[in-house]
Design a protein around this motif. Structure first.
Motif, PDB file in Angstrom:
ATOM      1  N   VAL A 292      28.249   6.934   7.444  1.00 24.31           N
ATOM      2  CA  VAL A 292      29.289   7.066   6.230  1.00 24.31           C
ATOM      3  C   VAL A 292      30.292   6.105   6.439  1.00 24.31           C
ATOM      4  O   VAL A 292      30.602   5.274   5.446  1.00 24.31           O
ATOM      5  CB  VAL A 292      29.768   8.308   5.799  1.00 24.31           C
ATOM      6  CG1 VAL A 292      31.167   8.250   4.820  1.00 24.31           C
ATOM      7  CG2 VAL A 292      28.594   9.271   5.437  1.00 24.31           C
ATOM      8  N   PHE A 293      30.925   6.144   7.571  1.00 25.21           N
ATOM      9  CA  PHE A 293      31.998   4.944   7.824  1.00 25.21           C
ATOM     10  C   PHE A 293      31.578   3.665   7.794  1.00 25.21           C
ATOM     11  O   PHE A 293      32.194   2.985   7.423  1.00 25.21           O
ATOM     12  CB  PHE A 293      32.613   5.546   9.296  1.00 25.21           C
ATOM     13  CG  PHE A 293      33.723   4.499   9.511  1.00 25.21           C
ATOM     14  CD1 PHE A 293      34.973   4.639   9.063  1.00 25.21           C
ATOM     15  CD2 PHE A 293      33.492   3.542  10.546  1.00 25.21           C
ATOM     16  CE1 PHE A 293      36.101   3.755   9.407  1.00 25.21           C
ATOM     17  CE2 PHE A 293      34.624   2.640  11.047  1.00 25.21           C
ATOM     18  CZ  PHE A 293      35.802   2.769  10.503  1.00 25.21           C
ATOM     19  N   THR A 294      30.389   3.402   8.359  1.00 26.82           N
ATOM     20  CA  THR A 294      29.962   1.991   8.425  1.00 26.82           C
ATOM     21  C   THR A 294      29.597   1.581   7.050  1.00 26.82           C
ATOM     22  O   THR A 294      30.040   0.437   6.679  1.00 26.82           O
ATOM     23  CB  THR A 294      28.296   2.003   9.334  1.00 26.82           C
ATOM     24  OG1 THR A 294      28.929   2.431  10.703  1.00 26.82           O
ATOM     25  CG2 THR A 294      27.909   0.474   9.304  1.00 26.82           C
ATOM     26  N   ALA A 295      28.998   2.212   6.249  1.00 23.98           N
ATOM     27  CA  ALA A 295      28.626   2.009   4.877  1.00 23.98           C
ATOM     28  C   ALA A 295      29.838   1.696   4.150  1.00 23.98           C
ATOM     29  O   ALA A 295      30.077   0.760   3.245  1.00 23.98           O
ATOM     30  CB  ALA A 295      27.918   3.171   4.232  1.00 23.98           C
ATOM     31  N   GLY A 296      31.166   2.638   4.269  1.00 25.68           N
ATOM     32  CA  GLY A 296      32.310   2.325   3.693  1.00 25.68           C
ATOM     33  C   GLY A 296      32.885   1.030   4.293  1.00 25.68           C
ATOM     34  O   GLY A 296      33.559   0.385   3.449  1.00 25.68           O
ATOM     35  N   THR A 297      32.881   0.850   5.530  1.00 27.53           N
ATOM     36  CA  THR A 297      33.499  -0.271   6.006  1.00 27.53           C
ATOM     37  C   THR A 297      32.912  -1.515   5.659  1.00 27.53           C
ATOM     38  O   THR A 297      33.342  -2.496   5.298  1.00 27.53           O
ATOM     39  CB  THR A 297      33.219  -0.381   7.527  1.00 27.53           C
ATOM     40  OG1 THR A 297      34.060   0.747   8.095  1.00 27.53           O
ATOM     41  CG2 THR A 297      34.027  -1.595   8.308  1.00 27.53           C
ATOM     42  N   LEU A 298      31.565  -1.581   5.572  1.00 27.18           N
ATOM     43  CA  LEU A 298      30.740  -3.092   5.153  1.00 27.18           C
ATOM     44  C   LEU A 298      30.970  -2.993   3.744  1.00 27.18           C
ATOM     45  O   LEU A 298      31.133  -4.308   3.259  1.00 27.18           O
ATOM     46  CB  LEU A 298      29.105  -2.545   5.420  1.00 27.18           C
ATOM     47  CG  LEU A 298      28.981  -2.566   7.169  1.00 27.18           C
ATOM     48  CD1 LEU A 298      27.120  -2.418   6.905  1.00 27.18           C
ATOM     49  CD2 LEU A 298      29.177  -3.749   7.609  1.00 27.18           C
ATOM     50  N   ALA A 299      31.135  -2.111   2.789  1.00 29.19           N
ATOM     51  CA  ALA A 299      31.336  -1.969   1.135  1.00 29.19           C
ATOM     52  C   ALA A 299      32.847  -2.734   1.420  1.00 29.19           C
ATOM     53  O   ALA A 299      32.976  -3.808   0.267  1.00 29.19           O
ATOM     54  CB  ALA A 299      31.220  -0.625   0.634  1.00 29.19           C
ATOM     55  N   PHE A 300      33.748  -2.424   1.956  1.00 32.38           N
ATOM     56  CA  PHE A 300      34.980  -2.725   1.972  1.00 32.38           C
ATOM     57  C   PHE A 300      35.224  -4.290   2.257  1.00 32.38           C
ATOM     58  O   PHE A 300      35.710  -5.025   1.603  1.00 32.38           O
ATOM     59  CB  PHE A 300      35.970  -1.983   2.847  1.00 32.38           C
ATOM     60  CG  PHE A 300      37.607  -2.371   2.859  1.00 32.38           C
ATOM     61  CD1 PHE A 300      38.589  -2.423   1.918  1.00 32.38           C
ATOM     62  CD2 PHE A 300      37.910  -3.413   3.969  1.00 32.38           C
ATOM     63  CE1 PHE A 300      39.854  -2.894   1.984  1.00 32.38           C
ATOM     64  CE2 PHE A 300      39.211  -3.778   4.056  1.00 32.38           C
ATOM     65  CZ  PHE A 300      40.007  -3.543   2.885  1.00 32.38           C
ATOM     66  N   LEU A 301      34.600  -4.619   3.523  1.00 32.02           N
ATOM     67  CA  LEU A 301      34.533  -6.056   3.837  1.00 32.02           C
ATOM     68  C   LEU A 301      33.646  -6.901   2.822  1.00 32.02           C
ATOM     69  O   LEU A 301      34.059  -8.109   2.632  1.00 32.02           O
ATOM     70  CB  LEU A 301      33.939  -6.318   5.347  1.00 32.02           C
ATOM     71  CG  LEU A 301      34.554  -5.128   6.293  1.00 32.02           C
ATOM     72  CD1 LEU A 301      33.914  -5.550   7.708  1.00 32.02           C
ATOM     73  CD2 LEU A 301      35.904  -5.814   6.474  1.00 32.02           C
ATOM     74  N   TRP A 302      32.703  -6.596   2.326  1.00 30.82           N
ATOM     75  CA  TRP A 302      31.901  -7.277   1.171  1.00 30.82           C
ATOM     76  C   TRP A 302      32.746  -7.535  -0.081  1.00 30.82           C
ATOM     77  O   TRP A 302      32.649  -8.481  -0.454  1.00 30.82           O
ATOM     78  CB  TRP A 302      30.748  -6.377   1.106  1.00 30.82           C
ATOM     79  CG  TRP A 302      29.768  -7.224  -0.146  1.00 30.82           C
ATOM     80  CD1 TRP A 302      29.123  -8.379   0.473  1.00 30.82           C
ATOM     81  CD2 TRP A 302      29.538  -7.172  -1.391  1.00 30.82           C
ATOM     82  NE1 TRP A 302      28.456  -8.722  -1.030  1.00 30.82           N
ATOM     83  CE2 TRP A 302      28.627  -8.096  -1.853  1.00 30.82           C
ATOM     84  CE3 TRP A 302      30.318  -6.041  -2.295  1.00 30.82           C
ATOM     85  CZ2 TRP A 302      28.315  -8.085  -3.108  1.00 30.82           C
ATOM     86  CZ3 TRP A 302      30.029  -5.951  -3.639  1.00 30.82           C
ATOM     87  CH2 TRP A 302      28.771  -6.940  -4.031  1.00 30.82           C
ATOM     88  N   LEU A 303      33.281  -6.490  -0.543  1.00 31.79           N
ATOM     89  CA  LEU A 303      34.264  -6.596  -1.577  1.00 31.79           C
ATOM     90  C   LEU A 303      35.450  -7.661  -1.423  1.00 31.79           C
ATOM     91  O   LEU A 303      35.786  -8.324  -2.393  1.00 31.79           O
ATOM     92  CB  LEU A 303      34.674  -5.147  -2.167  1.00 31.79           C
ATOM     93  CG  LEU A 303      33.719  -4.224  -2.712  1.00 31.79           C
ATOM     94  CD1 LEU A 303      34.433  -3.079  -3.127  1.00 31.79           C
ATOM     95  CD2 LEU A 303      33.046  -4.891  -3.972  1.00 31.79           C
ATOM     96  N   PHE A 304      36.022  -7.490  -0.407  1.00 31.24           N
ATOM     97  CA  PHE A 304      37.290  -8.311  -0.347  1.00 31.24           C
ATOM     98  C   PHE A 304      36.939  -9.337   1.006  1.00 31.24           C
ATOM     99  O   PHE A 304      37.938  -9.800   1.614  1.00 31.24           O
ATOM    100  CB  PHE A 304      38.559  -7.425   0.397  1.00 31.24           C
ATOM    101  CG  PHE A 304      38.860  -6.353  -0.562  1.00 31.24           C
ATOM    102  CD1 PHE A 304      39.336  -6.803  -1.947  1.00 31.24           C
ATOM    103  CD2 PHE A 304      38.288  -5.244  -0.448  1.00 31.24           C
ATOM    104  CE1 PHE A 304      39.712  -5.774  -2.963  1.00 31.24           C
ATOM    105  CE2 PHE A 304      38.782  -4.149  -1.323  1.00 31.24           C
ATOM    106  CZ  PHE A 304      39.150  -4.381  -2.449  1.00 31.24           C
ATOM    107  N   PHE A 305      35.749  -9.920   1.015  1.00 31.47           N
ATOM    108  CA  PHE A 305      35.467 -10.587   2.225  1.00 31.47           C
ATOM    109  C   PHE A 305      36.169 -12.191   2.048  1.00 31.47           C
ATOM    110  O   PHE A 305      36.724 -12.377   3.269  1.00 31.47           O
ATOM    111  CB  PHE A 305      33.872 -11.147   2.073  1.00 31.47           C
ATOM    112  CG  PHE A 305      33.522 -11.802   3.496  1.00 31.47           C
ATOM    113  CD1 PHE A 305      33.282 -11.217   4.548  1.00 31.47           C
ATOM    114  CD2 PHE A 305      33.294 -13.171   3.238  1.00 31.47           C
ATOM    115  CE1 PHE A 305      32.899 -11.934   5.819  1.00 31.47           C
ATOM    116  CE2 PHE A 305      32.562 -13.872   4.479  1.00 31.47           C
ATOM    117  CZ  PHE A 305      32.704 -13.366   5.831  1.00 31.47           C
ATOM    118  N   ASP A 306      36.305 -12.786   1.000  1.00 28.62           N
ATOM    119  CA  ASP A 306      36.779 -13.940   0.870  1.00 28.62           C
ATOM    120  C   ASP A 306      38.445 -13.964   1.036  1.00 28.62           C
ATOM    121  O   ASP A 306      39.095 -14.874   1.662  1.00 28.62           O
ATOM    122  CB  ASP A 306      36.743 -14.496  -0.394  1.00 28.62           C
ATOM    123  CG  ASP A 306      35.116 -14.843  -0.759  1.00 28.62           C
ATOM    124  OD1 ASP A 306      34.364 -15.136   0.454  1.00 28.62           O
ATOM    125  OD2 ASP A 306      34.891 -15.173  -1.998  1.00 28.62           O
TER     126      ASP A 306
END
Length: 269
Positions: A137-151
């Motif tokens: 759950v934490f990994t999925a949330g982290t990857l989602a956050f990083l993907w949304l605001f990656f730039d």
């Protein structure tokens, strides 16, 4: 050997190890870009103080370790951004204080001899299904956050001042990254322990950067390499009856040395 590798606790170790390998290798890119290697070391060592409090009170050492890690990370970040004290000095003081506090508290706990060892050095074979769910759950949330605001995050990593003048809330992404790294550090304790947790966030990008220059290539190679090393490390540790965490870090370190040595040898030819 085949029967052993298919045992439920070993399967859990593989699943948890792969998820954690993906998480830490992705965070490794941002630690590398921000030159946060020492911050990561400080956070991992500060976790010990929280674990000690948890052991002493008999209440979830992981929870207290996480609170200590997040608080220490945010405090280091705050001091660094405000320029009140040199970053290296603040890290050294905070993690030394937390370790000293942890040593004093843990000696007062009647069961520290058996339980503390696993937190200091890690034992991936003790990962449970509940641990895997939390980690997933934490990994999925982290990857989602990083993907949304990656730039925006990458912009902040390369030049925070220019990003700020462009209207990006640099403080939000700065403290968000530190918080994520702190929580990930605590979650990685069961894999490699407090002492070696920071290595698993530093080595992936350090190895990848010896081969690739573009951040996308570094990120992809870090993830693939980490998964292979973690799975291979677990197999080797089981086969030779070695500590899994130390085996994983040692394999990664040897890989780094081999790649650097190969580059130097080929560069001279």
């Amino acid at each position: 050997m085949t029967e052993l590798l298919t045992a439920p606790f070993v399967v859990n170790a593989f699943i948890g190890g792969v998820i954690l390998a993906v998480l830490l290798s992705v965070l490794s890119l941002f630690i590398y870009l921000k030159n946060w290697s020492f911050i990561n070391v400080g956070i991992s060592h500060a976790t010990f103080g929280g674990l000690a409090v948890g052991f002493y009170l008999g209440i979830s050492p992981s929870m207290f370790g996480m609170l200590f890690a997040v608080a220490t990370g945010l405090l280091i970040g705050y001091i660094s951004r405000k320029g009140q004290l040199h970053e290296d000095v603040s890290i050294g003081i905070l993690f030394s204080m937390s370790m000293a506090f942890g040593v004093i508290i843990i000696t007062m706990s009647p069961n520290y001899n058996t339980d503390l060892f696993s937190f200091l050095f890690g034992n991936i074979l003790t990962i449970s299904e509940a641990d895997i769910k939390i980690l997933a759950v934490f990994t999925a949330g982290t990857l989602a956050f990083l993907w949304l605001f990656f730039d925006r995050i990458m912009y902040c990593c390369y030049n925070e001042e220019v990003a700020y003048t462009s209207g990006i809330n640099t403080a939000f992404y700065y403290y968000s990254l530190i918080t994520i790294i702190a929580v990930a550090t605590v979650l990685s304790v069961k894999l490699v322990g407090v002492i070696l947790a920071s290595a698993m966030m530093i080595l992936p990008s350090a190895v990848a950067n010896q081969i690739f220059w573009h951040y996308r290539s570094i990120l992809l190679f870090s993830v693939v390499c980490s998964v292979v090393v973690v799975v291979g490390g677990v197999v080797v540790s089981i086969y030779y009856d070695l500590p899994a965490g130390a085996t994983i870090v040692l394999i990664y370190s040897l890989l780094f040395v081999l790649i650097v040595g190969a580059k130097r040898f080929l560069g001279r030819r």
